[in-house]
Design an enzyme around this catalytic site. Structure first.
Site, PDB file in Angstrom:
ATOM      1  N   CYS A 126       0.811  -1.216   0.000  1.00  0.00           N
ATOM      2  CA  CYS A 126       0.000   0.000   0.000  1.00  0.00           C
ATOM      3  C   CYS A 126       0.846   1.269   0.000  1.00  0.00           C
ATOM      4  O   CYS A 126       0.334   2.371  -0.202  1.00  0.00           O
ATOM      5  CB  CYS A 126      -0.944  -0.010   1.194  1.00  0.00           C
ATOM      6  SG  CYS A 126      -1.969  -1.481   1.210  1.00  0.00           S
ATOM      7  N   HIS A 182      -3.316   6.874   2.356  1.00  0.00           N
ATOM      8  CA  HIS A 182      -3.738   5.595   1.778  1.00  0.00           C
ATOM      9  C   HIS A 182      -5.129   5.273   2.313  1.00  0.00           C
ATOM     10  O   HIS A 182      -5.371   5.317   3.530  1.00  0.00           O
ATOM     11  CB  HIS A 182      -2.720   4.522   2.177  1.00  0.00           C
ATOM     12  CG  HIS A 182      -3.215   3.141   1.970  1.00  0.00           C
ATOM     13  ND1 HIS A 182      -3.782   2.722   0.792  1.00  0.00           N
ATOM     14  CD2 HIS A 182      -3.264   2.061   2.811  1.00  0.00           C
ATOM     15  CE1 HIS A 182      -4.143   1.463   0.910  1.00  0.00           C
ATOM     16  NE2 HIS A 182      -3.845   1.045   2.119  1.00  0.00           N
ATOM     17  N   ASN A 234     -10.139  -0.491   0.032  1.00  0.00           N
ATOM     18  CA  ASN A 234      -8.681  -0.349   0.047  1.00  0.00           C
ATOM     19  C   ASN A 234      -8.136  -0.948  -1.257  1.00  0.00           C
ATOM     20  O   ASN A 234      -8.153  -2.163  -1.434  1.00  0.00           O
ATOM     21  CB  ASN A 234      -8.142  -1.095   1.276  1.00  0.00           C
ATOM     22  CG  ASN A 234      -6.628  -1.090   1.352  1.00  0.00           C
ATOM     23  OD1 ASN A 234      -5.944  -0.788   0.381  1.00  0.00           O
ATOM     24  ND2 ASN A 234      -6.101  -1.456   2.505  1.00  0.00           N
TER      25      ASN A 234
HETATM   26  O1  UT7 Z   1      -3.693  -1.501   3.468  1.00  0.00           O
HETATM   27  C1  UT7 Z   1      -2.999  -1.861   4.610  1.00  0.00           C
HETATM   28  C2  UT7 Z   1      -3.539  -1.495   5.754  1.00  0.00           C
HETATM   29  N1  UT7 Z   1      -4.598  -2.337   6.318  1.00  0.00           N
HETATM   30  C3  UT7 Z   1      -5.267  -1.699   7.270  1.00  0.00           C
HETATM   31  O2  UT7 Z   1      -5.070  -0.556   7.484  1.00  0.00           O
HETATM   32  C4  UT7 Z   1      -6.247  -2.492   8.101  1.00  0.00           C
HETATM   33  C5  UT7 Z   1      -6.203  -1.949   9.514  1.00  0.00           C
HETATM   34  N2  UT7 Z   1      -7.192  -2.569  10.386  1.00  0.00           N
HETATM   35  C6  UT7 Z   1      -8.495  -2.261  10.291  1.00  0.00           C
HETATM   36  O3  UT7 Z   1      -8.909  -1.479   9.463  1.00  0.00           O
HETATM   37  C7  UT7 Z   1      -9.423  -2.858  11.319  1.00  0.00           C
HETATM   38  O4  UT7 Z   1      -8.648  -3.538  12.289  1.00  0.00           O
HETATM   39  C8  UT7 Z   1     -10.469  -3.840  10.719  1.00  0.00           C
HETATM   40  C9  UT7 Z   1     -11.483  -3.072   9.909  1.00  0.00           C
HETATM   41  C10 UT7 Z   1      -9.796  -4.892   9.868  1.00  0.00           C
HETATM   42  C11 UT7 Z   1     -11.221  -4.545  11.845  1.00  0.00           C
HETATM   43  O5  UT7 Z   1     -11.844  -3.573  12.672  1.00  0.00           O
HETATM   44  P1  UT7 Z   1     -11.671  -3.603  14.252  1.00  0.00           P
HETATM   45  O6  UT7 Z   1     -12.456  -2.493  14.780  1.00  0.00           O
HETATM   46  O7  UT7 Z   1     -10.197  -3.643  14.537  1.00  0.00           O
HETATM   47  O8  UT7 Z   1     -12.368  -4.944  14.606  1.00  0.00           O
HETATM   48  P2  UT7 Z   1     -11.783  -6.190  15.425  1.00  0.00           P
HETATM   49  O9  UT7 Z   1     -10.862  -6.980  14.571  1.00  0.00           O
HETATM   50  O10 UT7 Z   1     -11.283  -5.689  16.746  1.00  0.00           O
HETATM   51  O11 UT7 Z   1     -13.077  -7.007  15.692  1.00  0.00           O
HETATM   52  C12 UT7 Z   1     -14.128  -6.526  16.569  1.00  0.00           C
HETATM   53  C13 UT7 Z   1     -15.245  -7.542  16.561  1.00  0.00           C
HETATM   54  C14 UT7 Z   1     -14.778  -8.951  16.835  1.00  0.00           C
HETATM   55  O12 UT7 Z   1     -15.790  -9.602  17.571  1.00  0.00           O
HETATM   56  P3  UT7 Z   1     -15.641  -9.774  19.155  1.00  0.00           P
HETATM   57  O13 UT7 Z   1     -14.378 -10.533  19.358  1.00  0.00           O
HETATM   58  O14 UT7 Z   1     -15.591  -8.385  19.710  1.00  0.00           O
HETATM   59  O15 UT7 Z   1     -16.884 -10.534  19.520  1.00  0.00           O
HETATM   60  C15 UT7 Z   1     -14.686  -9.566  15.475  1.00  0.00           C
HETATM   61  O16 UT7 Z   1     -14.858 -10.951  15.505  1.00  0.00           O
HETATM   62  O17 UT7 Z   1     -15.877  -7.561  15.282  1.00  0.00           O
HETATM   63  C16 UT7 Z   1     -15.819  -8.902  14.749  1.00  0.00           C
HETATM   64  N3  UT7 Z   1     -15.605  -8.804  13.323  1.00  0.00           N
HETATM   65  C17 UT7 Z   1     -16.600  -8.657  12.438  1.00  0.00           C
HETATM   66  N4  UT7 Z   1     -17.936  -8.578  12.605  1.00  0.00           N
HETATM   67  C18 UT7 Z   1     -18.672  -8.424  11.497  1.00  0.00           C
HETATM   68  C19 UT7 Z   1     -14.412  -8.798  12.659  1.00  0.00           C
HETATM   69  N5  UT7 Z   1     -14.629  -8.644  11.329  1.00  0.00           N
HETATM   70  C20 UT7 Z   1     -15.977  -8.568  11.179  1.00  0.00           C
HETATM   71  C21 UT7 Z   1     -16.802  -8.398  10.061  1.00  0.00           C
HETATM   72  N6  UT7 Z   1     -18.133  -8.323  10.266  1.00  0.00           N
HETATM   73  N7  UT7 Z   1     -16.321  -8.287   8.817  1.00  0.00           N
END
Ligand code: UT7
EC number: 2.3.1.180
Length: 335
Positions: free
Chosen positions: A118, A260, A290
């Site tokens: 990226c 980005h 993205n």
């Molecule tokens: O291009 C390179 C750069 N890449 C990035 O910048 C990605 C950076 N990271 C992110 O953008 C975020 O971490 C994500 C969007 C990938 C995830 O968001 P988050 O707020 O960090 O969510 P999380 O991984 O902490 O998950 C929170 C909850 C979890 O459930 P519990 O454990 O709280 O019950 C996940 O299992 O949300 C759940 N979850 C989802 N629920 C519905 C994770 N993915 C999903 C989903 N739909 N797609």
């Protein structure tokens, strides 16, 4: 053409291209357990474009974006001296830039791929500006293009909601030092955390029986989203501040923040840490997700097309992602 040393670099034109096919959050919710509400709240993404079918590749997206930029200034492709294709999804591991060179008929240009995920477009612009500055080349086409849909595990909701396909292109040319637009840059890599985000080699279970060589293919994208998120919101502001300080530019002088397009929450958090007002953030992650190396040139082209950017505007451009690699380039737009 060999020019005298220490030229400036200017951006002559931008271009972009995205596939027609749209995938909405609701459509994704039929593939994995997720919802439009969750994806919008956590990422700001509403839909993304995907390259479907097997007729086209990243080369076609990169070609269309490049022709779009060339056509805007009626430039003969034979004027291009160098093509840098920033991509992590080539259709040939030996490089795809030469196929773009042939398709746009830029037969005088040397062409190579640059792999920095990226951050690829930022590194591409910085690389190009070095060739321009030292007088090696006069006209350089920098493309950011990715088709990460081919490398996503479509049953992994942590990643499949994020990515989209697209391409953006920029034509740079050497100029008098007083017309220089690429003011400075700051680049970083921390390879200790490479496995927070990877698209790594997958070796066969058994080696070649006589040679003990493991052949194979590639895994799907693997990401520790939380760690990448924390890295981005902590390191990107520091990187931007360092770059601004090296140029004696204050936060108040920034007209546009072009990050980005990974996640709208990251864009807002970085802007907040830097005390940059939200109306200075260029955002299109809602429409395209993205798009990796394409995201910055795609958003830049859109902002130029929409008439947002005026002459002399200071634009802070930062990429971040796999590597982990991140970097800022600061430009002053000249119409
Ligand atoms: O291009 C390179 C750069 N890449 C990035 O910048 C990605 C950076 N990271 C992110 O953008 C975020 O971490 C994500 C969007 C990938 C995830 O968001 P988050 O707020 O960090 O969510 P999380 O991984 O902490 O998950 C929170 C909850 C979890 O459930 P519990 O454990 O709280 O019950 C996940 O299992 O949300 C759940 N979850 C989802 N629920 C519905 C994770 N993915 C999903 C989903 N739909 N797609």
């Amino acid at each position: 053409m060999k020019l005298s040393a220490m030229q400036g670099s200017k951006i002559l034109a931008t271009g972009s291209f995205v596939p027609d096919s749209t995938l909405s959050n609701n459509q994704i919710s039929k593939i994995v357990e997720t919802s439009d509400e969750w994806i919008v709240a956590r990422t700001g993404i509403k839909e993304r474009r995907l390259l479907i079918g097997n007729k086209q590749s990243v080369v076609d997206l990169a070609t269309a974006a490049s022709l779009n930029a060339l056509n805007k200034i009626s430039m003969n492709p034979l004027e291009v001296d160098l093509i840098i294709l920033a991509t992590s999804s080539p259709n040939d591991l030996f490089g795809s830039a030469s196929q773009v060179q042939a398709k746009i008929k830029a037969f005088n240009a040397v062409a190579f791929d640059l792999t920095a995920a990226c951050s690829g477009f930022v590194l591409g612009i910085v690389t190009a500006s070095q060739f321009l500055k030292n007088g090696s080349y006069r006209t350089i086409l920098v493309i950011g293009a990715d088709v990460l849909s081919k490398w996503i595990n479509w049953s992994d909701r942590n990643t499949c909601i994020l990515f989209g396909d697209g391409a953006g292109a920029t034509i740079l040319q050497s100029c008098k030092p007083q017309d220089n637009q690429i003011l400075g840059f700051q680049l970083n890599t921390d390879g200790r955390y490479w496995d927070h985000l990877s698209l790594s080699y997958k070796k066969n279970i058994d080696p070649h029986p006589l040679l003990n060589i493991y052949q194979g293919s590639f895994n799907y994208i693997a990401m520790n989203g939380k760690e990448v998120y924390k890295f981005a919101v902590s390191q990107v502001p520091l990187n931007i501040l360092k770059c601004l300080q090296s140029l004696n530019i204050t936060i108040n002088e920034i007209d546009w923040l072009l990050l980005h397009q990974a996640n709208e929450r990251i864009l807002l958090a970085v802007a907040e840490k830097l005390s940059i007002s939200t109306n200075k953030i260029l955002v299109n992650v809602n429409k395209y997700g993205n798009t990796s190396a394409a995201s910055i040139p795609l958003a830049l082209d859109e902002a130029v097309h929409d008439g947002k950017i005026s002459s002399n505007d200071i634009i802070v451009i930062s990429g971040f992602g796999a590597g982990l690699t991140w970097g800022t380039v600061i430009i002053q737009w000249k119409c």
